[in-house]
Design an enzyme around this catalytic site. Structure first.
Site, PDB file in Angstrom:
ATOM      1  N   GLY A   1       1.052  -0.896  -0.211  1.00  0.00           N
ATOM      2  CA  GLY A   1      -0.081  -0.187  -0.146  1.00  0.00           C
ATOM      3  C   GLY A   1       0.815   1.268   0.005  1.00  0.00           C
ATOM      4  O   GLY A   1       0.895   2.124   0.515  1.00  0.00           O
TER       5      GLY A   1
ATOM      6  N   ASN B   1      -4.996   1.590 -13.248  1.00  0.00           N
ATOM      7  CA  ASN B   1      -3.851   0.856 -12.917  1.00  0.00           C
ATOM      8  C   ASN B   1      -2.452   1.408 -12.893  1.00  0.00           C
ATOM      9  O   ASN B   1      -2.634   1.901 -13.808  1.00  0.00           O
ATOM     10  CB  ASN B   1      -4.371  -0.765 -13.042  1.00  0.00           C
TER      11      ASN B   1
ATOM     12  N   HIS C   1       1.518   0.386 -13.037  1.00  0.00           N
ATOM     13  CA  HIS C   1       2.238  -1.110 -13.617  1.00  0.00           C
ATOM     14  C   HIS C   1       3.680  -0.589 -13.788  1.00  0.00           C
ATOM     15  O   HIS C   1       4.175  -0.020 -14.425  1.00  0.00           O
ATOM     16  CB  HIS C   1       1.453  -1.794 -15.168  1.00  0.00           C
TER      17      HIS C   1
HETATM   18  C1  GRF Z   1       2.977  -1.581  -7.996  1.00  0.00           C
HETATM   19  O1  GRF Z   1       5.431  -2.008  -8.262  1.00  0.00           O
HETATM   20  C2  GRF Z   1       2.078  -1.580  -8.594  1.00  0.00           C
HETATM   21  O2  GRF Z   1       2.836  -0.485  -9.840  1.00  0.00           O
HETATM   22  C3  GRF Z   1       1.935  -2.749  -9.001  1.00  0.00           C
HETATM   23  O3  GRF Z   1       1.979  -3.144  -7.767  1.00  0.00           O
HETATM   24  C4  GRF Z   1       2.738  -2.583  -6.293  1.00  0.00           C
HETATM   25  C5  GRF Z   1       2.231  -2.239  -5.758  1.00  0.00           C
HETATM   26  O4  GRF Z   1       3.399  -1.890  -4.470  1.00  0.00           O
HETATM   27  N1  GRF Z   1       0.753  -3.295  -9.544  1.00  0.00           N
HETATM   28  P1  GRF Z   1       2.216  -0.826  -3.468  1.00  0.00           P
HETATM   29  O5  GRF Z   1       1.612  -1.843  -2.516  1.00  0.00           O
HETATM   30  O6  GRF Z   1       1.381   0.541  -4.083  1.00  0.00           O
HETATM   31  O7  GRF Z   1       3.508  -0.556  -2.378  1.00  0.00           O
END
Ligand code: GRF
Length: 200
Positions: free
Chosen positions: A11, A106, A108
């Site tokens: 998160g 989203n 990524h």
């Molecule tokens: C991030 O690298 C995002 O791009 C991907 O999942 C990861 C989530 O990281 N979809 P966090 O839970 O926000 O630290």
């Protein structure tokens, strides 16, 4: 703009959004958080910030249709205008996507369409990028459709790879940049600019 944020684990992107709203760097409010993982840091972070947070998963709703409806109900109950998948490792249900057309995004950590798809997440992406000796990687923010990482691209940030980079250094550097890039893209989307491709 009321945001619903959905996350599976750490998160940190959710936290970046919460902090940006609080510091008025983003003219929005996180009105609800949802996680498919009852023990996620994402739920703890949201509750610490006083944001209602719900655990909704195949454990709470074994039928995919019920799960989809439960997520939609929570988003509607909290007057959500826009949904951010910030590290959500599951598919979004069709009903929720239909109810939020071009309003679910989203983030990524690769330059999609490269290194996307089912099973491509976290360190696996950066391992593959380094194995292929790529000289650049990056971040993509896209609208969510019913595929994995296939929706229309909104913005991309290119990040050069150093010869000294390891999976860990790349993971950390990209994650840090994700936090800023996500806020920049959200600001662009909120201001309804025609294109957010050159957001940074
Ligand atoms: C991030 O690298 C995002 O791009 C991907 O999942 C990861 C989530 O990281 N979809 P966090 O839970 O926000 O630290």
């Amino acid at each position: 703009m009321n945001l619903g944020v959905i996350a599976s684990n750490r998160g940190t992107n959710l936290q970046a959004i919460v902090d940006a709203c609080r510091e008025k760097r983003l003219d929005a409010k996180v009105s609800v958080a949802i996680s498919n993982n009852s023990k996620s840091l994402a739920i703890l972070r949201a509750r610490k910030a006083g944001i209602p947070a719900f655990h909704i998963s195949e454990k709470t709703h074994p039928s995919p249709l019920d799960l989809d409806q439960a997520i939609l109900n929570i988003l509607n109950t909290h007057d959500v205008d826009f949904v951010v998948l910030a590290g959500y490792l599951k598919h979004m249900g069709k009903k929720t996507l239909l109810a939020f057309p071009k309003k679910v995004i989203n983030i990524h950590p690769s330059l999609l369409p490269s290194y996307g798809g089912k099973g491509m997440y976290g360190r696996k992406i950066h391992e593959a990028v380094l194995k292929n000796r790529d000289t650049e990687t990056g971040i993509t923010i896209h609208y969510v459709d019913d595929g994995y990482d296939t929706g229309e691209i909104i913005s991309q940030l290119r990040i050069p790879i150093d010869s000294s980079d390891s999976v860990t250094s790349l993971t950390n550097r990209i994650l840090k940049q994700e936090h800023e890039f996500l806020i920049a893209t959200l600001n662009c989307l909120i201001s309804k600019e025609r294109s957010c491709r050159n957001t940074v």
